[in-house]
Design an enzyme around this catalytic site. Sequence first.
Site, short mmCIF file in Angstrom:
data_model
loop_
_atom_site.label_atom_id
_atom_site.label_comp_id
_atom_site.label_asym_id
_atom_site.label_seq_id
_atom_site.Cartn_x
_atom_site.Cartn_y
_atom_site.Cartn_z
N HIS A 34 -35.45 23.16 65.51
CA HIS A 34 -36.70 23.05 64.74
C HIS A 34 -36.99 24.35 63.99
O HIS A 34 -37.21 25.39 64.59
CB HIS A 34 -37.87 22.71 65.65
CG HIS A 34 -39.15 22.57 64.88
ND1 HIS A 34 -39.53 21.39 64.25
CD2 HIS A 34 -40.12 23.48 64.57
CE1 HIS A 34 -40.67 21.58 63.62
NE2 HIS A 34 -41.06 22.83 63.80
N ASN A 42 -38.03 21.29 49.96
CA ASN A 42 -39.40 21.70 49.63
C ASN A 42 -39.93 22.70 50.66
O ASN A 42 -39.71 22.53 51.86
CB ASN A 42 -40.31 20.46 49.62
CG ASN A 42 -39.93 19.48 48.52
OD1 ASN A 42 -39.55 19.89 47.42
ND2 ASN A 42 -40.04 18.19 48.78
N CYS A 65 -38.01 16.03 64.95
CA CYS A 65 -37.49 16.31 66.30
C CYS A 65 -37.43 15.01 67.11
O CYS A 65 -36.47 14.78 67.86
CB CYS A 65 -38.36 17.34 67.02
SG CYS A 65 -38.09 19.04 66.47
N HIS A 92 -35.74 20.29 55.96
CA HIS A 92 -34.86 19.18 55.60
C HIS A 92 -34.43 19.32 54.15
O HIS A 92 -35.16 19.85 53.32
CB HIS A 92 -35.55 17.83 55.81
CG HIS A 92 -36.90 17.73 55.16
ND1 HIS A 92 -38.03 18.25 55.71
CD2 HIS A 92 -37.28 17.16 53.98
CE1 HIS A 92 -39.06 18.02 54.91
NE2 HIS A 92 -38.63 17.36 53.85
N THR A 134 -44.04 17.53 53.20
CA THR A 134 -44.97 16.74 54.02
C THR A 134 -44.56 16.73 55.49
O THR A 134 -45.38 16.45 56.35
CB THR A 134 -45.07 15.29 53.51
OG1 THR A 134 -43.77 14.70 53.54
CG2 THR A 134 -45.63 15.24 52.10
N HIS A 153 -40.45 20.19 59.29
CA HIS A 153 -39.17 20.46 59.96
C HIS A 153 -38.20 20.55 58.79
O HIS A 153 -38.04 19.57 58.03
CB HIS A 153 -38.81 19.32 60.93
CG HIS A 153 -37.50 19.48 61.65
ND1 HIS A 153 -37.39 19.42 63.03
CD2 HIS A 153 -36.24 19.68 61.19
CE1 HIS A 153 -36.13 19.58 63.40
NE2 HIS A 153 -35.40 19.73 62.28
N HIS A 170 -33.20 16.98 50.99
CA HIS A 170 -33.04 15.62 50.44
C HIS A 170 -31.71 15.58 49.68
O HIS A 170 -31.43 16.48 48.89
CB HIS A 170 -34.15 15.31 49.44
CG HIS A 170 -35.54 15.35 50.00
ND1 HIS A 170 -36.28 14.22 50.26
CD2 HIS A 170 -36.35 16.40 50.32
CE1 HIS A 170 -37.48 14.56 50.71
NE2 HIS A 170 -37.55 15.87 50.75
N ASP A 223 -33.76 8.22 54.04
CA ASP A 223 -35.21 8.40 53.86
C ASP A 223 -35.89 7.03 53.92
O ASP A 223 -35.40 6.05 53.35
CB ASP A 223 -35.49 9.09 52.51
CG ASP A 223 -36.91 9.66 52.45
OD1 ASP A 223 -37.05 10.89 52.44
OD2 ASP A 223 -37.87 8.85 52.42
N GLY A 283 -44.58 20.01 47.78
CA GLY A 283 -44.28 18.63 48.14
C GLY A 283 -43.81 18.44 49.57
O GLY A 283 -43.44 17.33 49.95
P1 AMP Z 1 -40.91 16.23 52.16
O1 AMP Z 1 -41.98 15.58 51.32
O2 AMP Z 1 -39.98 17.09 51.39
O3 AMP Z 1 -41.50 16.92 53.37
O4 AMP Z 1 -39.99 15.05 52.68
C1 AMP Z 1 -40.28 14.30 53.82
C2 AMP Z 1 -39.53 13.01 53.67
O5 AMP Z 1 -39.50 12.36 54.93
C3 AMP Z 1 -40.17 12.02 52.69
O6 AMP Z 1 -39.26 11.73 51.64
C4 AMP Z 1 -40.46 10.79 53.55
O7 AMP Z 1 -40.26 9.59 52.88
C5 AMP Z 1 -39.49 10.98 54.71
N1 AMP Z 1 -39.86 10.35 55.94
C6 AMP Z 1 -41.07 10.37 56.55
N2 AMP Z 1 -41.03 9.68 57.71
C7 AMP Z 1 -39.77 9.22 57.83
C8 AMP Z 1 -39.09 8.42 58.82
N3 AMP Z 1 -39.71 7.98 59.92
N4 AMP Z 1 -37.78 8.13 58.61
C9 AMP Z 1 -37.16 8.56 57.49
N5 AMP Z 1 -37.72 9.32 56.55
C10 AMP Z 1 -39.02 9.64 56.70
#
Ligand code: AMP
Length: 113
Positions: A47, A86, A8, A99, A94, A97, A101, A31, A92
């Site tokens: 969100h 994910n 966000c 998203h 992390t 929000h 990939h 990323d 996986g």
């Molecule tokens: P997930 O593990 O599926 O939740 O993916 C979260 C992704 O966000 C990971 O691949 C991180 O590398 C990416 N990520 C975390 N912080 C940032 C950021 N500030 N800018 C771009 N990507 C980010």
Amino acid sequence: MAKDCLFCKIIAGEIPSDKLYEDDDVFAFRDIAPQAPMHILIIPKQHLHGPEAVMEEHERVIGKLMRKADYIAKKEGLSHYRLVCNNGADAGQTVFHLHMHIIGGRPLSWPPG
Ligand code: AMP
């Protein structure tokens, strides 16, 4: 906008990102820790904490997310790519929000580890 949500804050411009695309509903950026030569994240502006938060009322935006993912991939020169979404820490996730990939630019093995 959810308080303390990293993505966000990226949408709001409070945290910088390498933005590739934005419209009223979705936002895409590179990323920060790419797992392949091309690794892009596409997110809804609204969100939603993850795939399990998607309700009937979000179907238009989630459909758009998929369509724009293909548009961005092609614009970035990817004809073959993988979309990953994910749901939950054990899968996986992390950042909580929703998203997707967009990963490509090298051969990708299957199944994932
Ligand atoms: P997930 O593990 O599926 O939740 O993916 C979260 C992704 O966000 C990971 O691949 C991180 O590398 C990416 N990520 C975390 N912080 C940032 C950021 N500030 N800018 C771009 N990507 C980010």
